[in-house]
Design a protein around this motif. Structure first.
Motif: not given
Length: 449
Positions: A318, A324-325, A328-329, A331-332, A338, A344
Motif C-alpha cells: 500500500d 487506505k488499503v 480496508n483490510k 475493517k474487512d 476505524n 496503519r
C-alpha cells in the motif's frame, strides 16, 4: 458557603448565571483532567506499542553476518544429510532422477498433479529440439469432499503400483514413468528451458529446494553410480534448523500450537502459509497489551490464520498517503471499523519486518546450496553461470519479498553475484513432471511416440 450559594440562587436571579458559570468551569476543569489523563494513558500505551515494535524488530534482525552463518549451517547440514540417513534435519532424499530433460524429448506425455483440493491433468506434446513443447493443455477438477476425507485399502502402499493397477482396471493404456514432487518437477522444467539451471526452490504456501548433486558426493548412495554421474537431491529444507535462526516467542508459540511441533521450523519462518499468521499473533498481543486498536481487542484477531499472506502483501504494498488499503483490510478482515493512520503505519512496519526476515533467510538458504556446490565464490577469475529456478506464489506475487530476497543474495555473494541468476519458473512443476517422464523414457530407450 454551599448553603449561601443556594440562598443567593433563590433571592438574586442574576447570580444564577454567575453560579452556573462557576459550576460549568468546575465541570470543564474535571473534564480537562480526565482528557489529560486519557491522553497520558494513550501516550503510555502508544509508547508501549512502539517499544513492542522495536523489540520485535530487534529479535527478527538478520544482519549479513548472521545470514552468512545461516548459509554455512545449511551447507553443513546438507553434507550431514548426504552422509547418512537421519544424519541431519535435512532429509536430503535421493530422488533417483539422474537424467534431466535436454530438449530432445519427443512424444505425448501426461502429468498428474495432486495438491490441496484440486487434481490437475496436464497433457504435453513434445516435438524435440526444433519444436520443443508443441502443445500444453491443463484440465483441473475439484476433489470431492468424500474422497478427501474417506479411507482406502490402497493407503500406505506403493503409489506407482496402485496407480498402475487402477488404470489397468479401467483399461487405460498408460505407463507410469516417473513419480516426483513439485520441487524436482520445477528443477526439470527449469533445466528444459535453460541448461544452466542447477537448483530449484519452491516459495509458496510451503517451501522446499532440490538441486543437482555429483553422484560421487553422496556417501549414503550404495548402488552403482548413474551413467550421468549426477543425481537430483530433494532437500526437504523446510525442516532445516539452526541456532542462528532468529526465532522469536511468536514463532515458538506458533510452532507449539501447530500440527507438527518442533518440525519444519525454517518453513514456519519463511513460507506463505505462516507469514500472515505471525503478523496476526504480533497484532493480537499489541492489541491486548498496548491497546493498538483502542479500548478493545478485535475478536476476529484471535482466530488463527485469519490473516492470509496475500492480504499481508496487499497491506505491505500500500503506497497511498492514508494507507487506505491497510484500513480496508483491517475493517474487512478483522472488523476494525476505524483505525488511525499511526496504527496503519505500525501494521505496515510489522509486514516489512516479518517479510524481510523471511526473504533474508530464504536468500541465505539458497547461498547455502551454492556454497555446498562450491559456486558461491569466483575461483581464479573463472566465469560461470548458474541458474536457480523458483516457483510459488509467494515469490511470484509478493514483490517486496522477491526484491528483498534477490537483493540479499547479491549482497551475500559479492563478486560472484553476477554469475548467479534467480529465474521465475511459473507452474514449472507440472510440465517438469511430464518432461521427466519423457526424459526417463528416452533414457531407457522406450518408444513413446
Amino acid at each position: 458557603m454551599y448553603k449561601k450559594i443556594q440562598i443567593l440562587l433563590v433571592k438574586m436571579g442574576k447570580l444564577v448565571v454567575c453560579v452556573a458559570v462557576v459550576c460549568t468551569a468546575a465541570v470543564c476543569g474535571a473534564a480537562a483532567v480526565l482528557l489529560m489523563m486519557r491522553r497520558m494513558k494513550n501516550c503510555g500505551e502508544w509508547g508501549k506499542a512502539m517499544a513492542m515494535l522495536k523489540e520485535f524488530e530487534e529479535k527478527c534482525a538478520t544482519p549479513v553476518e548472521k545470514l552468512r552463518q545461516v548459509a554455512d549451517a545449511m551447507s553443513v547440514e546438507m553434507h550431514a544429510g548426504l552422509a547418512s540417513e537421519g544424519g541431519s534435519k535435512l532429509k536430503m532424499l535421493i530422488s533417483y532422477v539422474d537424467n534431466l530433460p535436454t530438449g530432445d524429448e519427443q512424444g505425448l506425455f501426461y502429468a498428474l498433479d495432486l495438491g490441496g483440493t484440486n487434481f490437475r491433468v496436464m497433457r504435453v506434446q513434445l516435438g524435440g529440439k526444433e519444436n520443443r513443447i508443441v502443445k500444453h493443455e491443463v484440465k483441473e477438477v475439484s476433489i470431492p469432499q468424500n474422497v478427501m476425507a474417506g479411507s482406502s485399502s490402497d493407503v500406505g502402499q506403493d503409489v506407482v503400483g496402485e496407480l498402475t493397477k487402477a488404470m489397468e482396471r479401467v483399461d487405460l493404456d498408460v505407463r507410469v514413468a516417473a513419480l516426483v514432487n513439485d520441487t524436482v518437477g520445477t528443477l526439470a522444467g527449469g533445466r528444459y528451458n535453460n541448461p544452466d539451471v542447477i537448483a530449484a526452490v519452491i516459495l509458496g504456501t510451503g517451501t522446499n529446494a532440490a538441486y543437482v548433486e555429483r553422484a560421487h558426493a553422496i556417501p549414503k548412495w550404495h548402488g552403482l553410480l548413474p551413467k550421468s554421474g549426477e543425481m537430483v537431491i530433494n532437500m526437504e529444507w523446510g525442516n532445516f534448523h539452526s541456532t542462528h535462526l532468529p526465532v522469536t516467542e511468536y514463532d515458538q508459540n506458533l510452532d507449539a500450537e501447530s500440527l507438527n511441533p518442533a518440525e519444519q521450523i525454517y518453513e514456519k519462518m519463511i513460507s506463505g502459509m505462516y507469514l500472515g499468521e505471525i503478523l496476526r499473533r504480533v497484532l493480537c498481543r499489541m492489541a491486548e497489551e498496548a491497546s493498538l486498536f483502542g479500548d478493545y481487542v478485535p475478536q476476529r484477531l484471535k482466530i488463527p490464520f485469519i490473516l492470509r499472506t496475500p492480504d499481508m502483501a496487499a497491506m505491505h504494498h500500500d503506497e497511498s498517503a492514508d494507507l487506505k488499503v491497510v484500513g480496508n483490510k483491517l475493517k474487512d478482515i478483522l472488523e476494525v471499523p476505524n483505525s488511525t493512520l499511526k496504527t496503519r503505519k505500525i501494521v505496515v512496519e510489522l509486514c516489512d519486518i516479518i517479510t524481510s526476515r523471511g526473504a533474508h533467510l530464504s536468500a541465505a538458504g539458497i547461498v547455502g546450496i551454492l556454497k555446498k556446490l562450491g559456486i558461491d565464490t569466483l575461483k581464479n577469475g573463472e566465469k560461470h553461470r548458474s541458474v536457480v529456478a523458483v516457483d510459488g506464489a509467494l515469490f511470484e506475487h509478493y514483490t517486496k519479498f522477491r526484491n528483498c530476497m534477490e537483493g540479499t543474495i547479491k549482497e551475500l555473494l559479492g563478486d560472484a553475484a553476477d554469475s548467479i541468476v534467480i529465474e521465475l519458473s511459473s507452474d514449472g512443476s507440472g510440465v517438469g513432471a511430464a518432461l521427466l517422464a519423457a526424459s526417463h523414457s528416452q533414457y531407457l530407450g522406450l518408444d513413446e511416440s
